[in-house]
Write an enzyme that holds these catalytic residues in place. Structure first.
Site, PDB file in Angstrom:
ATOM      1  N   THR A 106      10.173  -6.555 -12.143  1.00 52.74           N
ATOM      2  CA  THR A 106       9.616  -7.892 -12.313  1.00 52.74           C
ATOM      3  C   THR A 106       8.743  -8.264 -11.125  1.00 52.74           C
ATOM      4  O   THR A 106       9.185  -8.209  -9.980  1.00 52.74           O
ATOM      5  CB  THR A 106      10.751  -8.922 -12.446  1.00 52.74           C
ATOM      6  OG1 THR A 106      11.587  -8.557 -13.549  1.00 52.74           O
ATOM      7  CG2 THR A 106      10.191 -10.316 -12.670  1.00 52.74           C
TER       8      THR A 106
ATOM      9  N   CYS B 227       4.678   1.327  11.870  1.00 53.64           N
ATOM     10  CA  CYS B 227       5.619   2.074  11.035  1.00 53.64           C
ATOM     11  C   CYS B 227       6.342   3.155  11.825  1.00 53.64           C
ATOM     12  O   CYS B 227       7.433   3.574  11.459  1.00 53.64           O
ATOM     13  CB  CYS B 227       4.881   2.698   9.854  1.00 53.64           C
ATOM     14  SG  CYS B 227       4.029   1.488   8.831  1.00 53.64           S
TER      15      CYS B 227
ATOM     16  N   HIS C  99      -0.892  -7.999   3.036  1.00 51.55           N
ATOM     17  CA  HIS C  99      -0.592  -8.556   4.361  1.00 51.55           C
ATOM     18  C   HIS C  99      -1.557  -8.097   5.449  1.00 51.55           C
ATOM     19  O   HIS C  99      -1.480  -8.564   6.582  1.00 51.55           O
ATOM     20  CB  HIS C  99       0.865  -8.283   4.747  1.00 51.55           C
ATOM     21  CG  HIS C  99       1.160  -6.892   5.219  1.00 51.55           C
ATOM     22  ND1 HIS C  99       1.262  -6.572   6.549  1.00 51.55           N
ATOM     23  CD2 HIS C  99       1.415  -5.758   4.532  1.00 51.55           C
ATOM     24  CE1 HIS C  99       1.562  -5.291   6.665  1.00 51.55           C
ATOM     25  NE2 HIS C  99       1.659  -4.783   5.454  1.00 51.55           N
TER      26      HIS C  99
ATOM     27  N   ALA D 115       0.818  -1.214   0.000  1.00 46.86           N
ATOM     28  CA  ALA D 115       0.000   0.000   0.000  1.00 46.86           C
ATOM     29  C   ALA D 115       0.854   1.267   0.000  1.00 46.86           C
ATOM     30  O   ALA D 115       0.474   2.276  -0.591  1.00 46.86           O
ATOM     31  CB  ALA D 115      -0.945  -0.005   1.197  1.00 46.86           C
TER      32      ALA D 115
END
Length: 368
Positions: free
Chosen positions: A230, A312, A194, A68
């Site tokens: 990738t 965070c 998650h 996110a």
């Protein structure tokens, strides 16, 4: 150990783990033209359909990201750079995640003006203040659907209507609500795997049909020219199964979470709830107790995984900007615990953890 930190991350679903192990054998690069690459690309597109299906919006497109945070950065910076010169303001809310606030503030160096709306004691934005700020000078409105620290739900539909009247696109940070609640109207939606029992390292940005943003990263044409690099078919596979599980178990999960919430309220008598008691997601319990040293309590109760706020910002030592935005003093913010529960939490686990938390809090009072 009892895990009660569902806002930070969720336990990996067994079905997700199995899907990821299975995908490990299909190691091809999704951008390669040979059979290995085509198989990997086919797997990724199946996941894209699954995530889109859980989103509940038939149109639009899904762009995979690393999570996110990257989706929010891509959406905010990409929309700002694509905006006409007459629109140089970006409006958001004081209780947003750092991935939003820091990104919005960083755009000052590109000539944009951040407008950060205040919230009331319940953690909700005033619609009159929002209406006055959202006008023809605004390039983007960014709003978190469910707050990660206090669980409140912003009046998103009303904010979207205000933005629509002013011709302002809307970005929804749905990291905490995707797969749990019906998503509000928006032009872009940021998602995370998650938070719904999927793997870390993968998320997505949904964009409305016809809405274009500028790329932020360069170096390849992957992911519709917006996100080079990738993709990991293994992480994508886990995301897809997690999304499908969330769609199939959504109602049952909400019923379970509501039962846990009601039990939790009874287990913490005398504690104060942070944020609105009604406009909220019930898997998030942010509570405080006068005089409590929350950081010390977390250290004392080692068999229970809880937090004082956003993972965070953990370890910064600073009071939560969310708690300060709702009017709490530094002392009140430092006396706050965030308890998060969900699909795999049992009533018995919650009760046992609550007893340990309350006992540790009482122990602090006795010592004091």
């Amino acid at each position: 150990m009892t895990y009660l930190d569902y806002q930070a991350t969720t336990p990996l679903a067994p079905e997700v783990a199995a899907a990821m192990v299975d995908a490990m054998d299909r190691f091809g690069n999704p951008n390669s033209a040979h059979r290995y690459g085509r198989q990997a690309a086919s797997d990724v597109e199946l996941v894209r359909e699954r995530v889109h299906g859980t989103l509940g919006i038939q149109s639009g497109r899904i762009v995979f990201t690393s999570g996110a945070t990257e989706a929010l950065n891509l959406a905010i910076v990409g929309a700002a750079r694509a905006a006409p010169p007459s629109r140089r303001r970006i409006v958001t809310i004081a209780t947003e995640h750092a991935a939003v606030l820091d990104t919005v503030l960083s755009l000052r160096h590109e000539g944009f003006e951040p407008v950060v709306l205040p919230v009331d004691a319940n953690g909700l934005v005033d619609l009159d203040i929002a209406s006055a700020a959202i006008d023809a000078r605004v390039a983007l409105l960014v709003v978190m659907h469910v707050n990660n620290e206090i669980g409140v739900i912003q009046p998103f539909a009303a904010l979207s209507e205000i933005a629509l009247d002013a011709g302002v696109p809307v970005l929804c940070d749905a990291a905490q609500s995707f797969g749990r609640l019906m998503l509000p109207p928006a032009d872009m939606v940021a998602l995370s795997a998650h938070k719904i029992h999927g793997p870390k390292g993968v998320g997505a940005l949904w964009l409305r049909d016809g809405f274009e943003i500028a790329p932020v990263l360069h170096g390849g044409g992957q992911e519709q020219g917006l996100r080079p690099g990738t993709l990991s078919p293994m992480l994508c596979a886990g995301f897809g199964v997690a999304a499908e599980l969330a769609k199939g178990r959504g109602d049952a999960d909400l019923i379970h979470v509501r039962a846990l919430w009601e039990r939790a309220l009874a287990l913490f008598p005398g504690w104060t709830l942070n944020g609105a008691s009604d406009h909220r997601y019930h898997g998030n319990l942010s509570i405080r107790r006068d005089g409590l040293d929350a950081a010390r309590l977390i250290s004392d109760v080692r068999d229970v995984a809880i937090s004082v706020g956003s993972a965070c910002a953990s370890g910064s030592g600073r009071p939560s900007h969310v708690l300060r935005a709702i009017g709490l003093t530094d002392a009140e913010a430092k006396s706050t615990l965030r308890i998060g529960f969900g699909r795999y939490t049992t009533i018995e686990e919650l009760e046992q953890a609550a007893r340990a938390i309350v006992a540790a809090a009482e122990g602090q009072r006795i010592v004091a």
